[in-house]
Design an enzyme around this catalytic site. Sequence first.
Site, PDB file in Angstrom:
ATOM      1  N   SER A 112      10.738 100.464  26.530  1.00  0.00           N
ATOM      2  CA  SER A 112      10.090  99.268  25.980  1.00  0.00           C
ATOM      3  C   SER A 112       9.169  98.624  27.006  1.00  0.00           C
ATOM      4  O   SER A 112       9.136  97.409  27.144  1.00  0.00           O
ATOM      5  CB  SER A 112      11.147  98.260  25.509  1.00  0.00           C
ATOM      6  OG  SER A 112      12.008  97.896  26.575  1.00  0.00           O
ATOM      7  N   CYS A 113       8.405  99.450  27.734  1.00  0.00           N
ATOM      8  CA  CYS A 113       7.445  98.910  28.691  1.00  0.00           C
ATOM      9  C   CYS A 113       6.470  97.997  27.961  1.00  0.00           C
ATOM     10  O   CYS A 113       5.950  98.349  26.903  1.00  0.00           O
ATOM     11  CB  CYS A 113       6.693 100.046  29.377  1.00  0.00           C
ATOM     12  SG  CYS A 113       7.755 101.073  30.421  1.00  0.00           S
TER      13      CYS A 113
END
Length: 204
Positions: A112-113
Amino acid sequence: MSEHDHHHHHPHSPTEGEVRARALESLLREKGVLQGPVIDEIIDTYTNDIGPMNGARAVAKAWVDPEFKKRLLENATKAVAELGISGMEGENLVAVENTEDVHHVIVCTLCSCYPWPVLGLPPRWYKDAPYRARVVREPRKVLAEFGTTVADSKPVKVLDSNVEVRYFIIPQRPQGSESLSEEALAKLVTRDSMVGVTVLPAVA
């Protein structure tokens, strides 16, 4: 696609900051300082309001200042720093522009950058495995679930954020907003438009 339907997150080792935050939250709950919904309300505020305000300021300035827009597209990290915007998860920031010729949408397929300095905390649906997988395979269908229809003649380009680069989008300026001030324009910009899952409606 509802945020309330998505709860999964790709497993990762917590950072020192996350460990400290969890320990502090636990202590404050134990002492009765924090009640049940307080933390969720704080997270919601930073996810939907305070965090995305930074990105909205950058987008609005790009709309009214062609030179800033050029710098933003060339080196977003340096450009947003001009506005006093910086911080963790924003060291390698890349801005792209949605136009009449292409529509971008952002995902992180591995975990979930996310560009925290300009967009705040990532929403639940962004971290959910189905979004991460489906938006790559069937972007138009996923966008439609957010209420966004992209013409078949316009390419949809999916950008995969990662530990080395984090994208955010300059959405198309809404029609009818030509007379608005930079401050007023910033109020039109939403988090989801900077992720690319929505477009901004025309100004009445």
